[in-house]
Design a protein around this motif. Structure first.
Motif, short mmCIF file in Angstrom:
data_model
loop_
_atom_site.label_atom_id
_atom_site.label_comp_id
_atom_site.label_asym_id
_atom_site.label_seq_id
_atom_site.Cartn_x
_atom_site.Cartn_y
_atom_site.Cartn_z
N ARG A 1 0.80 -1.41 -0.07
CA ARG A 1 -0.16 0.07 0.02
C ARG A 1 0.75 1.30 0.02
N PHE A 2 0.39 2.41 -0.56
CA PHE A 2 1.02 3.49 -0.24
C PHE A 2 0.65 3.99 1.14
N ALA A 3 1.46 4.96 1.65
CA ALA A 3 1.31 5.64 3.13
C ALA A 3 1.66 7.29 2.93
N GLY B 1 4.91 13.44 3.08
CA GLY B 1 5.27 12.59 2.15
C GLY B 1 4.46 11.59 1.56
N TYR B 2 4.83 10.77 0.49
CA TYR B 2 3.81 9.87 -0.08
C TYR B 2 4.67 8.61 -0.31
N PHE B 3 4.95 7.67 0.36
CA PHE B 3 5.78 6.27 0.15
C PHE B 3 5.10 5.17 -0.12
N VAL C 1 8.42 3.17 5.15
CA VAL C 1 8.27 3.92 6.35
C VAL C 1 7.67 3.37 7.46
N ARG C 2 7.29 1.88 7.36
CA ARG C 2 6.44 1.04 8.39
C ARG C 2 7.39 1.15 9.69
N ALA C 3 8.31 1.06 9.61
CA ALA C 3 9.24 1.18 11.02
C ALA C 3 9.15 2.52 11.66
N GLY D 1 6.92 5.78 15.98
CA GLY D 1 6.24 7.08 16.28
C GLY D 1 7.03 8.13 15.74
N CYS D 2 8.12 8.06 15.05
CA CYS D 2 8.87 9.10 14.16
C CYS D 2 7.77 9.72 13.15
N LEU D 3 6.93 8.89 12.78
CA LEU D 3 6.17 9.50 11.40
C LEU D 3 4.52 9.09 11.94
#
Length: 297
Positions: free
Chosen positions: A165-167, A241-243, A248-250, A255-257
């Protein structure tokens, strides 16, 4: 060169080693007649006599001695190459070339490729990542790695990797100063990290919910063409951002994102390892396909 194309050369070298036609024939698993015919055929092709023969002995002619000195190392090299090729059919070894999107490579590197290399340390993987879609056959690759909807129809495809998926994410600090978007058009009021595609076009962020599709041409302080750079910028409070979720899961779990618009990012087509149908694949190729099918199962 097929093995029977070497019979004449092998026959000459065996006679030199064994000192007789009969002993050479036994070594090569041929009849004496077949060995003599092979020598006669080679002598006709060369236009020279290779051996002096009597009822009690056989020896090289001067021309034969020169021929053996020159051809002996070459025949050994050919046999060595054939042995190496056969061994690659039995024990996974050699190089596999794979072409992939960078995001796709990151998703399967750990669960598939590194696991494969730990199991088969004699194999070398040459992984080339690029944004453009290439003809893997014309470009000399063994396999490609793309989302299922981008795999050519004439290829064999194996789904690999977890659901995708996108995030849409930003740092907690960014959302302290800015309201969270609740629907895609809200992004037009935010600083967003724009994405440049390999063809130079700017990527419009795509969303979907309940059959409704939205494509947003976001605006913001930076335009980037590499996800790792965009991630650094977002972690440093530069904007939204769009990833790919896997990138970016980690950060989200730590809690960083902070993730937003999650209900607007449905599952995507799975990643597929794909390849053309081929005859006589190497052991390394078959082993990687086998591991990919296990993961798919």
């Amino acid at each position: 060169m097929p093995q029977d194309g070497l019979i004449g050369f092998d026959a000459v070298l065996a006679i030199v080693r064994r000192g007789s036609f009969r002993a050479a024939a036994l070594e090569l698993g041929l009849s004496t007649t077949a060995l003599s015919n092979a020598i006669a055929k080679l002598e006709r092709q060369l236009g020279i006599r290779l051996f002096n023969r009597t009822t009690r002995s056989v020896s090289l002619t001067d021309a034969g001695r020169t021929f053996v000195d020159q051809v002996g190392p070459a025949v050994k090299t050919i046999h060595d190459a054939m042995d190496i090729a056969r061994s690659q059919q039995e024990m996974p070894s050699g190089t596999l070339r794979i072409n992939a999107f960078a995001t796709a490579a990151r998703e399967v590197l750990g669960p598939l490729l590194l696991q494969f290399l730990r199991r088969y340390p004699e194999v070398h993987i040459d992984l080339v990542t690029e944004g453009r879609i290439v003809d893997i056959v014309a470009e000399g690759f063994d396999l490609g790695l793309r989302s299922a909807d981008l795999v050519p129809g004439d290829m064999i495809a194996i789904p690999v990797g977890p659901p995708r998926r996108f995030a849409v994410v930003a740092s907690p600090a960014y959302f302290k100063s800015n309201d969270k978007p609740f629907v895609p058009p809200d992004l037009l009021r935010h600083a967003c990290l724009r994405i440049r595609l390999p063809n130079g076009a700017i990527h419009r962020w795509r969303f979907e919910k309940d059959g409704q599709v939205a494509q947003i041409d976001v605006q913001g302080p930076m335009t980037l063409d590499e996800a790792s750079l965009a991630r650094i910028a977002v972690l440093n409070d530069a904007g939204i951002g769009y990833f790919m979720e896997s990138d970016v899961r980690a950060d989200i779990e730590a809690g960083c994102l902070v993730r937003v618009l999650e209900d607007w990012t449905p599952p995507l087509a799975p990643l597929c390892l794909y390849y053309p149908g081929r005859r006589n694949p190497s052991a390394a190729f078959k082993a990687l396909i086998g591991m990919a099918r296990q993961i798919a199962g």
